[in-house]
Design an enzyme around this catalytic site. Structure first.
Site, PDB file in Angstrom:
ATOM      1  N   LYS A 112      -6.345   2.922 -14.879  1.00 33.69           N
ATOM      2  CA  LYS A 112      -5.232   2.115 -15.379  1.00 33.69           C
ATOM      3  C   LYS A 112      -5.410   1.749 -16.854  1.00 33.69           C
ATOM      4  O   LYS A 112      -4.443   1.489 -17.557  1.00 33.69           O
ATOM      5  CB  LYS A 112      -5.037   0.881 -14.522  1.00 33.69           C
ATOM      6  CG  LYS A 112      -4.529   1.263 -13.137  1.00 33.69           C
ATOM      7  CD  LYS A 112      -4.167   0.095 -12.273  1.00 33.69           C
ATOM      8  CE  LYS A 112      -3.671   0.570 -10.911  1.00 33.69           C
ATOM      9  NZ  LYS A 112      -4.747   1.210 -10.102  1.00 33.69           N
TER      10      LYS A 112
HETATM   11  C1  LIG Z   1      -4.410   2.062  -9.044  1.00 32.31           C
HETATM   12  C2  LIG Z   1      -5.433   3.060  -8.567  1.00 32.31           C
HETATM   13  C3  LIG Z   1      -5.064   4.195  -7.808  1.00 32.31           C
HETATM   14  C4  LIG Z   1      -3.629   4.452  -7.364  1.00 32.31           C
HETATM   15  O1  LIG Z   1      -2.808   4.788  -8.446  1.00 32.31           O
HETATM   16  P1  LIG Z   1      -1.207   4.753  -8.284  1.00 32.31           P
HETATM   17  O2  LIG Z   1      -0.674   5.006  -9.643  1.00 32.31           O
HETATM   18  O3  LIG Z   1      -0.889   3.382  -7.764  1.00 32.31           O
HETATM   19  O4  LIG Z   1      -0.855   5.817  -7.304  1.00 32.31           O
HETATM   20  C5  LIG Z   1      -6.049   5.100  -7.449  1.00 32.31           C
HETATM   21  N1  LIG Z   1      -7.344   4.892  -7.779  1.00 32.31           N
HETATM   22  C6  LIG Z   1      -7.742   3.813  -8.492  1.00 32.31           C
HETATM   23  C7  LIG Z   1      -9.180   3.641  -8.800  1.00 32.31           C
HETATM   24  C8  LIG Z   1      -6.805   2.860  -8.923  1.00 32.31           C
HETATM   25  O5  LIG Z   1      -7.203   1.786  -9.626  1.00 32.31           O
END
Ligand SMILES: *Cc1c(COP(=O)(O)O)cnc(C)c1O
Length: 468
Positions: A112
């Protein structure tokens, strides 16, 4: 560049409007009115660019006139200059044709950061020009709050308050938030659980005078700008492995569908993406949908990959809208029925179209541990539990005899989930050295009761102090 709502009832907006609005007024999500598309020659010309430069060029296509190119280039250079790897998003080869695209070298060790580090700067830039400030409030069970805090820290036009449940996050997770001592960051440990925190945030947004007064905003993954900022790493990895002259497949650990949507977007923009694998844990609504057109909500069950513990995937609406021929009324009706009945009626033709490209897979906790162990034994690679869902899905659904490179989005650093990794391999992955002193750093947070008036007063006091 203009954006329309997936539900067709909201007026189109430019990038700035979409960035600041998040959700459209008709409850839909914003999507580009027309997709930017590059020719093979244009894609080839981008091959070999450093990541921040590639990111600036591709994000510019979505930003349009809202930000000048020189400003966007500077923001990308700053956003990605702080990453712990000179390639920003390096790839590790973990099989004859399988690659882990490491998206976890940012400040909080999860993917993120790639979008949020840029988003915080975009918000700041646009708000400064308008002479406005906003207040970000959010609730976290531990995992996502730190990425938002790192994105907003020290930004002049933003105040951020994050609620976490007192004594219910891991110490690493708490410290990643509470050791950020910037004046515009406030952490509140709420006497309650995560649902209590989330209810308080919802109540703050529902309090119209408070919301308007404080200019409340959210940085969740329904904001189009986040998707735009995730598109470059899919292009970067595909170009490095021979696209547009050679097709690729992506396997993406998925929760809210935001990350895999960005992989879908590069295909929409003209890169040859032959297969998109949607990897989940036991919360398998997307796997059930793709295998038997069963998009029905079930209660969330906790798993070893908590960031994929979801009941619904909000960004799915953007792909559905496309599969329904960009019919806003039909999309709105399907979403409405979903909310009312818990099951989404997707017409067979739209389902068949999605199924031609997307392949679903869900992995149990036992399977997750087995996969982390396998990767360690076979490739000497330490993967976190989310990434392991992606690699297991790739092994099954994009086998080596498919003959094309398979790029797995590695979404978290293994040190972020040391217990699962240690159970699977016997090794406890250390924190990267730049975070190694996390346990020595000073913390700052307030403990407050789960009372709306108390929390609102704290958020208001924080914002007023910084605006002064
Ligand atoms: C947020 C997250 C996901 C999922 O991503 P999306 O965009 O919500 O599908 C997968 N792995 C990790 C480590 C995350 O922080």
């Amino acid at each position: 560049m203009r954006y329309i709502s997936t539900r067709g009832q909201a007026a189109p907006r430019d990038f700035e409007g979409v960035l600041l609005a998040g959700l459209a007024e008709d409850g839909g999500l914003f999507v580009p009115e027309t997709w930017p598309s590059l020719s093979p020659a244009e894609w080839r010309a981008l091959r070999g660019l450093p990541y921040p430069e590639l990111a600036a060029r591709l994000v510019q296509l979505f930003v349009g006139d809202a930000v000048a190119p020189a400003d966007l280039r500077r923001m990308c250079a700053e956003a990605y200059g702080g990453f712990g790897h000179p390639a920003t998003v390096p790839m590790s080869q973990i099989g004859p044709r399988t690659f882990a695209l490491e998206l976890f070298h940012g400040p909080t060790l999860a993917f993120k950061d790639v979008a949020l580090q840029l988003l915080g700067r975009l918000f700041d830039h646009v708000l400064a020009r308008r002479g406005e400030r906003i207040t970000i409030v959010g609730a976290t069970s531990g995992d996502t709050g730190s990425a938002a805090i790192e994105a907003c820290r020290d930004r002049a036009a933003i105040d951020i308050t994050i609620l976490h449940p007192l004594n219910r996050t891991s110490e690493v997770q708490r410290r990643q938030m509470t050791t950020v001592l910037s004046a515009n960051v406030r952490n509140i440990a709420v006497e309650g659980d995560f649902d209590t925190c989330q209810d308080l945030v919802k109540a703050m947004f529902a309090d119209a005078p408070f919301r308007t007064d404080m200019r409340l905003a959210a940085v969740n993954s329904i904001n189009w700008a986040r998707i735009a900022a995730q598109i470059p790493y899919y292009a970067f990895s595909a170009l490095a492995l021979g696209a547009p002259d050679r097709p690729v497949a992506f396997s993406v650990p998925t929760g809210n569908f935001g990350n895999v949507l960005a992989a879908w977007a590069v295909r929409r923009m003209g890169l040859p993406v032959e297969r998109l694998i949607v990897a989940s844990n036991r919360n398998d609504i997307l796997t059930r949908f793709l295998s038997e057109n069963d998009m029905s909500m079930r209660p969330v069950e906790p798993s070893l990959s908590p960031s994929m513990d979801i009941a619904v995937s909000s960004n799915f609406e953007r792909v559905l809208h496309d599969a329904l021929g960009r019919d806003g009324a039909a999309t709105g009706a399907a979403m409405q029925a979903f909310r009312q009945t818990g099951t989404m009626p997707v017409p067979p033709a739209a389902w068949a179209e999605m199924r031609g490209l997307f392949h679903g897979f869900s992995l149990s906790d036992a399977g997750t541990l087995a996969e982390i162990g396998r990767l360690w034994r076979e490739a000497g690679y330490l993967a976190d539990p989310h990434t392991a869902a992606g690699t297991a899905a790739a092994a099954l659904l994009a086998p080596e005899d498919l003959g094309i490179p398979v790029i797995v989005a590695a979404t978290a650093h293994p040190a972020k989930f040391p217990d699962a990794v240690e159970r699977a391999t016997g090794l406890r992955p250390p924190l990267p050295t730049r975070l190694g002193d996390l346990y020595q750093r000073q913390e700052r947070f307030d403990v407050l009761p789960a009372d709306l008036a108390t929390i609102e007063a704290a958020v208001r006091g924080h914002a007023l102090r910084n605006a002064a």
